[in-house]
Design a protein around this motif. Structure first.
Motif, mmCIF file in Angstrom:
data_model
loop_
_atom_site.group_PDB
_atom_site.id
_atom_site.type_symbol
_atom_site.label_atom_id
_atom_site.label_comp_id
_atom_site.label_asym_id
_atom_site.label_seq_id
_atom_site.Cartn_x
_atom_site.Cartn_y
_atom_site.Cartn_z
ATOM 1 N N UNK A 196 1.646 52.052 -51.414
ATOM 2 C CA UNK A 196 2.580 51.516 -52.398
ATOM 3 C C UNK A 196 1.809 50.823 -53.507
ATOM 4 N N UNK A 197 2.445 50.660 -54.652
ATOM 5 C CA UNK A 197 1.788 50.004 -55.773
ATOM 6 C C UNK A 197 1.511 48.540 -55.453
ATOM 7 N N UNK A 198 0.399 48.056 -55.986
ATOM 8 C CA UNK A 198 0.003 46.681 -55.711
ATOM 9 C C UNK A 198 1.088 45.686 -56.107
ATOM 10 N N UNK A 199 1.729 45.904 -57.257
ATOM 11 C CA UNK A 199 2.691 44.898 -57.713
ATOM 12 C C UNK A 199 3.967 44.882 -56.883
ATOM 13 N N UNK A 200 4.111 45.817 -55.927
ATOM 14 C CA UNK A 200 5.274 45.774 -55.042
ATOM 15 C C UNK A 200 5.199 44.592 -54.087
ATOM 16 N N UNK A 201 3.997 44.054 -53.870
ATOM 17 C CA UNK A 201 3.858 42.910 -52.968
ATOM 18 C C UNK A 201 4.661 41.723 -53.478
ATOM 19 N N UNK A 202 4.546 41.454 -54.769
ATOM 20 C CA UNK A 202 5.270 40.321 -55.355
ATOM 21 C C UNK A 202 6.768 40.594 -55.404
ATOM 22 N N UNK A 203 7.155 41.793 -55.823
ATOM 23 C CA UNK A 203 8.581 42.099 -55.930
ATOM 24 C C UNK A 203 9.249 42.129 -54.555
ATOM 25 N N UNK A 204 8.450 42.391 -53.508
ATOM 26 C CA UNK A 204 8.998 42.430 -52.154
ATOM 27 C C UNK A 204 9.118 41.037 -51.547
ATOM 28 N N UNK A 205 8.042 40.263 -51.616
ATOM 29 C CA UNK A 205 8.030 38.983 -50.913
ATOM 30 C C UNK A 205 7.508 37.815 -51.705
ATOM 31 N N UNK A 206 7.442 37.955 -53.037
ATOM 32 C CA UNK A 206 7.046 36.831 -53.872
ATOM 33 C C UNK A 206 5.587 36.435 -53.740
ATOM 34 N N UNK A 207 5.331 35.190 -54.077
ATOM 35 C CA UNK A 207 3.965 34.684 -54.153
ATOM 36 C C UNK A 207 3.216 34.824 -52.838
ATOM 37 N N UNK A 208 3.863 34.491 -51.727
ATOM 38 C CA UNK A 208 3.183 34.529 -50.434
ATOM 39 C C UNK A 208 2.709 35.935 -50.089
ATOM 40 N N UNK A 209 3.549 36.944 -50.331
ATOM 41 C CA UNK A 209 3.161 38.321 -50.008
ATOM 42 C C UNK A 209 2.114 38.848 -50.982
ATOM 43 N N UNK A 210 2.141 38.381 -52.231
ATOM 44 C CA UNK A 210 1.093 38.769 -53.174
ATOM 45 C C UNK A 210 -0.254 38.218 -52.732
ATOM 46 N N UNK A 211 -0.281 36.949 -52.334
ATOM 47 C CA UNK A 211 -1.528 36.348 -51.835
ATOM 48 C C UNK A 211 -1.993 37.064 -50.578
ATOM 49 N N UNK A 212 -1.074 37.350 -49.678
ATOM 50 C CA UNK A 212 -1.420 38.036 -48.421
ATOM 51 C C UNK A 212 -2.054 39.402 -48.708
ATOM 52 N N UNK A 213 -1.508 40.129 -49.661
ATOM 53 C CA UNK A 213 -2.033 41.456 -49.993
ATOM 54 C C UNK A 213 -3.422 41.352 -50.602
ATOM 55 N N UNK A 214 -3.628 40.408 -51.500
ATOM 56 C CA UNK A 214 -4.946 40.225 -52.114
ATOM 57 C C UNK A 214 -5.978 39.834 -51.061
ATOM 58 N N UNK A 215 -5.612 38.941 -50.169
ATOM 59 C CA UNK A 215 -6.554 38.524 -49.131
ATOM 60 C C UNK A 215 -6.866 39.665 -48.181
ATOM 61 N N UNK A 216 -5.866 40.512 -47.893
ATOM 62 C CA UNK A 216 -6.095 41.668 -47.031
ATOM 63 C C UNK A 216 -7.031 42.678 -47.689
ATOM 64 N N UNK A 217 -6.873 42.890 -48.995
ATOM 65 C CA UNK A 217 -7.708 43.828 -49.744
ATOM 66 C C UNK A 217 -9.155 43.356 -49.837
ATOM 67 N N UNK A 218 -9.319 42.073 -50.105
ATOM 68 C CA UNK A 218 -10.638 41.547 -50.448
ATOM 69 C C UNK A 218 -11.371 40.868 -49.308
ATOM 70 N N UNK A 219 -10.628 40.394 -48.326
ATOM 71 C CA UNK A 219 -11.243 39.600 -47.272
ATOM 72 C C UNK A 219 -11.634 38.212 -47.746
ATOM 73 N N UNK A 220 -11.097 37.791 -48.910
ATOM 74 C CA UNK A 220 -11.424 36.491 -49.498
ATOM 75 C C UNK A 220 -10.178 35.612 -49.491
ATOM 76 N N UNK A 221 -10.339 34.382 -49.041
ATOM 77 C CA UNK A 221 -9.220 33.444 -49.023
ATOM 78 C C UNK A 221 -8.972 32.904 -50.430
ATOM 79 N N UNK A 222 -7.716 32.920 -50.840
ATOM 80 C CA UNK A 222 -7.339 32.343 -52.124
ATOM 81 C C UNK A 222 -7.095 30.847 -51.932
ATOM 82 N N UNK A 223 -7.876 30.043 -52.625
ATOM 83 C CA UNK A 223 -7.741 28.586 -52.490
ATOM 84 C C UNK A 223 -6.527 28.063 -53.242
ATOM 85 N N UNK A 224 -6.178 28.732 -54.341
ATOM 86 C CA UNK A 224 -5.046 28.273 -55.144
ATOM 87 C C UNK A 224 -4.285 29.459 -55.713
#
Length: 378
Positions: free
Chosen positions: A162-190
């Motif tokens: 699915x398209x990356x921006x579907x994370x936000x449209x599906x579950x908002x900020x939390x799901x967008x952060x979760x997707x980025x962390x899953x892709x990168x293996x890097x924790x988002x501090x803010x």
């Protein structure tokens, strides 16, 4: 602002849908444009708050009451990458488009009640807070979206391709952060978010941003008309520039990212030269707009916390910012989508985890737009 965002009190205080794929073909240039905001506005706005937060009494209460925040840590729990304690910070900066109210007037399109995020950047601030790397994530990237829980406690299932921006449209900020962390293996501090109607007003409050264009830009969808040369962009023009795809280059989202990155550097430089300290009203207007525009994670969800956070960023000028696009390749099955170049992307993630510069090899031979060099700081 997204529906999930909750106002900070006005007192001092610390299964998703799949993406339909079209047959092989040339990249279409007539795809409908979804509204953009240059997300680094949130970063710049935070810098303004450093000054605005020095106001006393009523002003502090007013600015603090403007802020909205989301509790990312509570939503995501402990199933996250480990924080690397090396003095660096990673910030996910997103733009929101609710397609309603003022945003609808600026961006057009149907008001379907949903929120979208079509622009995303990982800002890595190196130890010492003198340099930063910015990694733009194309909205059209096909990803494996992990299962996540939004800030209202609703569970959203995982989805593949699915398209990356579907994370936000599906579950908002939390799901967008979760997707980025899953892709990168890097924790988002803010987390920082800004909507594009606020972006337009912030540029106007700043007095505009000066850029130079090497080519004429004309895009009826973003309402932008610029000749080649120097321009003092007002808020509406700046918004048009960071949204345009069809006005220059190949019409791709990758080209739009190149324009956004160039404008971002001009914006950072402009803020450093605005004489707001000598103009109390301008200072207050900027701080008022900035605090109304941004949504943050709860860790920096008050004026004092945001000011403290921003004070560590204000020394980073455009010459100390390395800006790249996450390594991708065009999807052979659909010319309107891109796929993560996993080997090269891993070079980016490893460098950021180790707090090292991103190597040039990470972006060599990857898909790019054709708008590089069209815009530069004035």
């Amino acid at each position: 602002m997204p529906a999930e965002s909750t106002p900070e009190p006005g007192i001092p205080g610390d299964p998703g849908s799949s993406t339909q794929r079209s047959p092989k073909g040339r990249r279409r240039k007539t795809r409908s444009t979804r509204s953009k905001a240059l997300l680094i506005t949130a970063w710049t706005a935070a810098g303004v708050v450093v000054l605005g937060g020095t106001g006393a009494g009523y002003l502090y209460f007013k600015l603090n009451g403007n802020l909205k925040s989301v509790d990312i840590n509570q939503a995501l729990g402990s199933d996250r990458p480990t924080k690397v304690d090396n003095g660096s910070e990673n910030i996910l900066v997103l733009g929101s488009d609710t397609r309603s109210g003022t945003n609808k007037e600026l961006g057009g399109g149907a008001d379907d009640g949903s929120a979208r995020s079509d622009t995303a950047m990982i800002v890595h601030v190196y130890k010492g807070h003198k340099r930063a790397s910015v990694v733009s994530i194309p909205r059209d990237t096909l990803v494996e979206r992990p299962a996540c829980v939004d800030t209202k406690g609703t569970i959203h299932g995982a989805a593949s391709g699915v398209m990356f921006n579907s994370a936000y449209s599906t579950g908002g900020a939390a799901c967008a952060v979760k997707t980025v962390e899953s892709m990168s293996g890097i924790r988002m501090d803010h987390y920082l978010e800004v909507d594009f109607s606020g972006f337009q007003k912030l540029i106007d409050d700043l007095g505009g941003v000066t850029v130079t264009t090497t080519k004429a830009i004309s895009d009826h969808e973003s309402h932008l008309r610029l000749t080649a040369g120097s321009h003092d962009l007002n808020g509406k023009q700046a918004l048009g520039l960071v949204r345009t795809r069809h006005g220059v280059g190949d019409g791709s989202d990758l080209g739009r990212i190149q324009l956004q990155q160039a404008f971002m550097k001009a914006l950072v430089d402009q803020v450093k030269h605005v004489g707001i300290l000598s103009n109390p009203k301008k200072l207050y207007d900027l701080a008022d707009t900035a605090t109304k525009t941004v949504t943050t994670d709860t860790d920096i969800g008050s004026v004092t916390r945001l000011a403290s956070f921003a004070s560590g960023l204000k020394g980073i000028g455009s010459s100390h910012m390395n800006m790249v696009t996450m390594p991708v390749q065009y999807d052979r099955a659909d010319a309107n989508r891109v796929l993560v170049d996993k080997a090269k992307a891993e070079l980016v993630w490893k460098a950021l985890k180790a707090d090292r510069p991103i190597p040039k090899a990470a972006t060599e031979g990857t898909a790019t737009g054709t708008a590089k060099g069209v815009v530069s700081p004035g």
